[in-house]
Design a protein around this motif. Structure first.
Motif, PDB file in Angstrom:
ATOM      1  N   GLN A  79       0.825  -1.216   0.000  1.00 20.48           N
ATOM      2  CA  GLN A  79       0.000   0.000   0.000  1.00 20.48           C
ATOM      3  C   GLN A  79       0.853   1.257   0.000  1.00 20.48           C
ATOM      4  O   GLN A  79       0.491   2.265   0.591  1.00 20.48           O
ATOM      5  CB  GLN A  79      -0.938  -0.011   1.216  1.00 20.48           C
ATOM      6  N   PHE A  80       1.982   1.175  -0.680  1.00 25.62           N
ATOM      7  CA  PHE A  80       2.937   2.293  -0.644  1.00 25.62           C
ATOM      8  C   PHE A  80       2.348   3.575  -1.231  1.00 25.62           C
ATOM      9  O   PHE A  80       2.588   4.668  -0.715  1.00 25.62           O
ATOM     10  CB  PHE A  80       4.205   1.903  -1.404  1.00 25.62           C
ATOM     11  N   THR A  81       1.570   3.472  -2.295  1.00 27.91           N
ATOM     12  CA  THR A  81       1.041   4.675  -2.930  1.00 27.91           C
ATOM     13  C   THR A  81       0.060   5.424  -2.029  1.00 27.91           C
ATOM     14  O   THR A  81      -0.020   6.654  -2.062  1.00 27.91           O
ATOM     15  CB  THR A  81       0.344   4.308  -4.250  1.00 27.91           C
ATOM     16  N   LYS A  82      -0.709   4.694  -1.214  1.00 30.81           N
ATOM     17  CA  LYS A  82      -1.674   5.330  -0.316  1.00 30.81           C
ATOM     18  C   LYS A  82      -1.064   5.681   1.036  1.00 30.81           C
ATOM     19  O   LYS A  82      -1.379   6.727   1.616  1.00 30.81           O
ATOM     20  CB  LYS A  82      -2.875   4.404  -0.097  1.00 30.81           C
ATOM     21  N   TYR A  83      -0.217   4.802   1.551  1.00 31.56           N
ATOM     22  CA  TYR A  83       0.355   4.992   2.888  1.00 31.56           C
ATOM     23  C   TYR A  83       1.877   4.844   2.806  1.00 31.56           C
ATOM     24  O   TYR A  83       2.440   3.833   3.258  1.00 31.56           O
ATOM     25  CB  TYR A  83      -0.236   3.997   3.884  1.00 31.56           C
ATOM     26  N   PRO A  84       2.571   5.817   2.239  1.00 26.41           N
ATOM     27  CA  PRO A  84       4.025   5.697   2.059  1.00 26.41           C
ATOM     28  C   PRO A  84       4.817   5.738   3.357  1.00 26.41           C
ATOM     29  O   PRO A  84       5.979   5.341   3.364  1.00 26.41           O
ATOM     30  CB  PRO A  84       4.360   6.899   1.169  1.00 26.41           C
ATOM     31  N   HIS A  85       4.196   6.204   4.447  1.00 26.35           N
ATOM     32  CA  HIS A  85       4.949   6.314   5.692  1.00 26.35           C
ATOM     33  C   HIS A  85       5.409   4.964   6.206  1.00 26.35           C
ATOM     34  O   HIS A  85       6.423   4.878   6.915  1.00 26.35           O
ATOM     35  CB  HIS A  85       4.099   7.024   6.763  1.00 26.35           C
ATOM     36  N   ASN A  86       4.687   3.883   5.868  1.00 22.18           N
ATOM     37  CA  ASN A  86       5.082   2.549   6.339  1.00 22.18           C
ATOM     38  C   ASN A  86       6.393   2.084   5.716  1.00 22.18           C
ATOM     39  O   ASN A  86       7.053   1.190   6.260  1.00 22.18           O
ATOM     40  CB  ASN A  86       3.984   1.539   6.023  1.00 22.18           C
ATOM     41  N   VAL A  87       6.767   2.645   4.591  1.00 23.70           N
ATOM     42  CA  VAL A  87       8.030   2.309   3.934  1.00 23.70           C
ATOM     43  C   VAL A  87       9.053   3.426   4.126  1.00 23.70           C
ATOM     44  O   VAL A  87      10.241   3.158   4.360  1.00 23.70           O
ATOM     45  CB  VAL A  87       7.812   2.045   2.428  1.00 23.70           C
ATOM     46  N   PHE A  88       8.588   4.654   4.030  1.00 23.89           N
ATOM     47  CA  PHE A  88       9.498   5.794   4.047  1.00 23.89           C
ATOM     48  C   PHE A  88      10.182   5.957   5.409  1.00 23.89           C
ATOM     49  O   PHE A  88      11.408   6.167   5.477  1.00 23.89           O
ATOM     50  CB  PHE A  88       8.729   7.065   3.696  1.00 23.89           C
ATOM     51  N   ILE A  89       9.430   5.845   6.505  1.00 25.44           N
ATOM     52  CA  ILE A  89      10.004   6.112   7.829  1.00 25.44           C
ATOM     53  C   ILE A  89      11.084   5.090   8.200  1.00 25.44           C
ATOM     54  O   ILE A  89      12.199   5.482   8.567  1.00 25.44           O
ATOM     55  CB  ILE A  89       8.890   6.167   8.888  1.00 25.44           C
ATOM     56  N   PRO A  90      10.828   3.776   8.134  1.00 23.68           N
ATOM     57  CA  PRO A  90      11.931   2.837   8.428  1.00 23.68           C
ATOM     58  C   PRO A  90      13.079   2.961   7.435  1.00 23.68           C
ATOM     59  O   PRO A  90      14.239   2.731   7.797  1.00 23.68           O
ATOM     60  CB  PRO A  90      11.266   1.459   8.351  1.00 23.68           C
ATOM     61  N   GLY A  91      12.771   3.348   6.182  1.00 18.88           N
ATOM     62  CA  GLY A  91      13.840   3.558   5.213  1.00 18.88           C
ATOM     63  C   GLY A  91      14.759   4.699   5.609  1.00 18.88           C
ATOM     64  O   GLY A  91      15.976   4.628   5.400  1.00 18.88           O
ATOM     65  N   VAL A  92      14.193   5.765   6.174  1.00 18.08           N
ATOM     66  CA  VAL A  92      15.004   6.886   6.640  1.00 18.08           C
ATOM     67  C   VAL A  92      15.914   6.448   7.778  1.00 18.08           C
ATOM     68  O   VAL A  92      17.116   6.790   7.812  1.00 18.08           O
ATOM     69  CB  VAL A  92      14.109   8.060   7.081  1.00 18.08           C
ATOM     70  N   PHE A  93      15.390   5.692   8.723  1.00 19.20           N
ATOM     71  CA  PHE A  93      16.208   5.202   9.837  1.00 19.20           C
ATOM     72  C   PHE A  93      17.328   4.303   9.335  1.00 19.20           C
ATOM     73  O   PHE A  93      18.466   4.373   9.812  1.00 19.20           O
ATOM     74  CB  PHE A  93      15.326   4.453  10.844  1.00 19.20           C
ATOM     75  N   LEU A  94      17.025   3.442   8.379  1.00 21.65           N
ATOM     76  CA  LEU A  94      18.036   2.566   7.806  1.00 21.65           C
ATOM     77  C   LEU A  94      19.127   3.375   7.103  1.00 21.65           C
ATOM     78  O   LEU A  94      20.330   3.114   7.276  1.00 21.65           O
ATOM     79  CB  LEU A  94      17.380   1.598   6.818  1.00 21.65           C
ATOM     80  N   THR A  95      18.720   4.367   6.342  1.00 24.80           N
ATOM     81  CA  THR A  95      19.678   5.201   5.620  1.00 24.80           C
ATOM     82  C   THR A  95      20.588   5.969   6.566  1.00 24.80           C
ATOM     83  O   THR A  95      21.813   6.018   6.373  1.00 24.80           O
ATOM     84  CB  THR A  95      18.936   6.185   4.698  1.00 24.80           C
ATOM     85  N   VAL A  96      20.002   6.563   7.596  1.00 27.44           N
ATOM     86  CA  VAL A  96      20.788   7.347   8.549  1.00 27.44           C
ATOM     87  C   VAL A  96      21.790   6.456   9.284  1.00 27.44           C
ATOM     88  O   VAL A  96      22.954   6.843   9.491  1.00 27.44           O
ATOM     89  CB  VAL A  96      19.859   8.061   9.547  1.00 27.44           C
ATOM     90  N   THR A  97      21.369   5.256   9.664  1.00 20.89           N
ATOM     91  CA  THR A  97      22.263   4.357  10.389  1.00 20.89           C
ATOM     92  C   THR A  97      23.435   3.921   9.520  1.00 20.89           C
ATOM     93  O   THR A  97      24.600   3.957   9.951  1.00 20.89           O
ATOM     94  CB  THR A  97      21.489   3.126  10.883  1.00 20.89           C
ATOM     95  N   VAL A  98      23.162   3.500   8.295  1.00 21.34           N
ATOM     96  CA  VAL A  98      24.235   3.070   7.394  1.00 21.34           C
ATOM     97  C   VAL A  98      25.159   4.245   7.071  1.00 21.34           C
ATOM     98  O   VAL A  98      26.387   4.090   7.022  1.00 21.34           O
ATOM     99  CB  VAL A  98      23.643   2.460   6.112  1.00 21.34           C
ATOM    100  N   LEU A  99      24.577   5.426   6.860  1.00 19.88           N
ATOM    101  CA  LEU A  99      25.387   6.611   6.590  1.00 19.88           C
ATOM    102  C   LEU A  99      26.295   6.933   7.772  1.00 19.88           C
ATOM    103  O   LEU A  99      27.479   7.269   7.594  1.00 19.88           O
ATOM    104  CB  LEU A  99      24.483   7.799   6.281  1.00 19.88           C
ATOM    105  N   ALA A 100      25.768   6.816   8.998  1.00 18.61           N
ATOM    106  CA  ALA A 100      26.573   7.102  10.190  1.00 18.61           C
ATOM    107  C   ALA A 100      27.739   6.139  10.310  1.00 18.61           C
ATOM    108  O   ALA A 100      28.873   6.552  10.608  1.00 18.61           O
ATOM    109  CB  ALA A 100      25.689   7.034  11.438  1.00 18.61           C
ATOM    110  N   VAL A 101      27.496   4.857  10.072  1.00 19.83           N
ATOM    111  CA  VAL A 101      28.573   3.865  10.175  1.00 19.83           C
ATOM    112  C   VAL A 101      29.632   4.114   9.099  1.00 19.83           C
ATOM    113  O   VAL A 101      30.839   4.030   9.363  1.00 19.83           O
ATOM    114  CB  VAL A 101      27.997   2.443  10.057  1.00 19.83           C
ATOM    115  N   ASN A 102      29.208   4.426   7.886  1.00 24.29           N
ATOM    116  CA  ASN A 102      30.164   4.698   6.813  1.00 24.29           C
ATOM    117  C   ASN A 102      30.971   5.968   7.076  1.00 24.29           C
ATOM    118  O   ASN A 102      32.182   6.012   6.803  1.00 24.29           O
ATOM    119  CB  ASN A 102      29.447   4.808   5.475  1.00 24.29           C
ATOM    120  N   MET A 103      30.317   7.007   7.591  1.00 24.78           N
ATOM    121  CA  MET A 103      31.046   8.234   7.931  1.00 24.78           C
ATOM    122  C   MET A 103      32.067   7.969   9.018  1.00 24.78           C
ATOM    123  O   MET A 103      33.201   8.475   8.960  1.00 24.78           O
ATOM    124  CB  MET A 103      30.062   9.321   8.375  1.00 24.78           C
ATOM    125  N   LEU A 104      31.695   7.169   9.999  1.00 23.41           N
ATOM    126  CA  LEU A 104      32.632   6.829  11.065  1.00 23.41           C
ATOM    127  C   LEU A 104      33.808   6.034  10.505  1.00 23.41           C
ATOM    128  O   LEU A 104      34.967   6.270  10.873  1.00 23.41           O
ATOM    129  CB  LEU A 104      31.910   6.022  12.150  1.00 23.41           C
TER     130      LEU A 104
END
Length: 317
Positions: A276-301
């Motif tokens: 239901q991504f087109t109607k309720y994108p928050h179910n995919v977008f929010i955990p995706g943001v957390f995943l991106t930030v975590t991987v980015l933080a580890v790579n920056m470190l």
């Protein structure tokens, strides 16, 4: 020709100045160099925040992450409702990140999902470095064993890591321990090759040859003279392995062959919300943001640690 000769004397002071700057940078304490590097500070701060979220998940979560509430399915972020507790008292509940198709609180599931991702990243990095270090030390120092071990490592590296992890999970069955081991296997050859390269260089050093000449046993030789030279590159490699492991775990969970769905992870949260991504994108977008930030933080470190620990790059800090 004469103009070129005129510039040669000017190069010597420049070279001497660069060498002096590099020598001065190397004498700066390690802690100060770490604090002066923006990548280490920012990446470490973001990773620390994620670690605190994972540790404090039982207190930060507002609802049970697996509690189903069909009456409040697919609610938008910020949805509020009033519920009654066991004593009949009413209280207001806010779903900060909305609810999913089963009425589960997305915020609570994302917070608990941080635990799985960080545990997988840390466990994979630790196991891969430990196993790869042991194999790489022995393989790099014992010439007769090197050819055999490296052909096995080359064979493992010839298989794409995600495909090998998929095959191992399908063979052993889904579960947290299985996913960790399945991700460790493709990462070990990379650590082995790194350690072997360091050992091949160090074993030709005069101090190692002197230790061999006085009869130092192999375990003591590896522990005292060879192992310390592998610490810095292994720390950097471990951060990259952790970032890769977090991504691979999310991919496996997204494909439905990783962590079981009764354990919230960022991967299976996105997998359940993609229908239901087109109607309720928050179910995919929010955990995706957390995943991106975590991987980015580890790579920056990891990039920052490489700059600080590598003698060739220390002059830039």
């Amino acid at each position: 020709m004469s103009s070129r000769a005129e510039h040669l004397p000017l190069a010597e002071p420049a070279v001497e100045a660069a060498a002096a700057a590099a020598a001065a940078a190397r004498h700066v304490p390690l802690g100060r160099r770490l604090l002066r590097h923006s990548g280490v500070v920012l990446g470490g701060a973001l990773l620390l925040v994620m670690a605190l979220v994972a540790v404090l998940a039982p207190w930060l979560a507002t609802r049970d992450p697996v509690a189903i509430d069909p009456a409040n399915r697919n609610k938008r972020p910020g949805f509020e409702r009033v519920v009654s507790d066991a004593d009949g008292r009413e209280q207001r509940v806010v779903h900060w990140m909305g609810t999913d198709a089963l009425g589960r609180d997305v915020y609570s599931r994302v917070v608990y999902g941080a635990r799985v991702s960080l545990v997988v990243g840390a466990a994979v990095a630790g196991l891969a470095v430990a196993i790869g270090l042991a194999i790489g030390l022995v393989s790099g120092y014992l010439r007769w064993l090197d050819a055999i071990v490296m052909r096995i490592m080359d064979g493992l590296m010839a298989i794409p890591g995600i495909l090998l992890a998929l095959a191992l999970v399908a063979l052993w069955g889904a579960g947290l321990a299985t996913v960790i081991l399945a991700i460790v296997v493709p990462e070990v050859p990379r650590v082995v090759r790194l350690v072997r390269a360091v050992v091949l260089q160090v074993r030709e050093e005069p101090y190692v040859e002197a230790a061999v000449a006085v009869g130092t046993r192999l375990p003591a030789l590896l522990w005292r003279h060879v192992l310390p030279n592998t610490v810095a590159p292994l720390i950097v490699q471990g951060t990259y392995i952790a970032a890769s492991a977090i991504l691979v775990e999310a991919i496996l969970s997204f494909l439905g062959v990783g962590i079981p769905t009764d354990i919230p992870t960022w991967g299976n949260i996105m997998a359940e919300g993609r229908v239901q991504f087109t109607k309720y994108p928050h179910n995919v977008f929010i955990p995706g943001v957390f995943l991106t930030v975590t991987v980015l933080a580890v790579n920056m470190l990891g990039d920052g640690l490489r700059d600080v620990l590598d003698p060739k790059l220390v002059r830039r800090i």
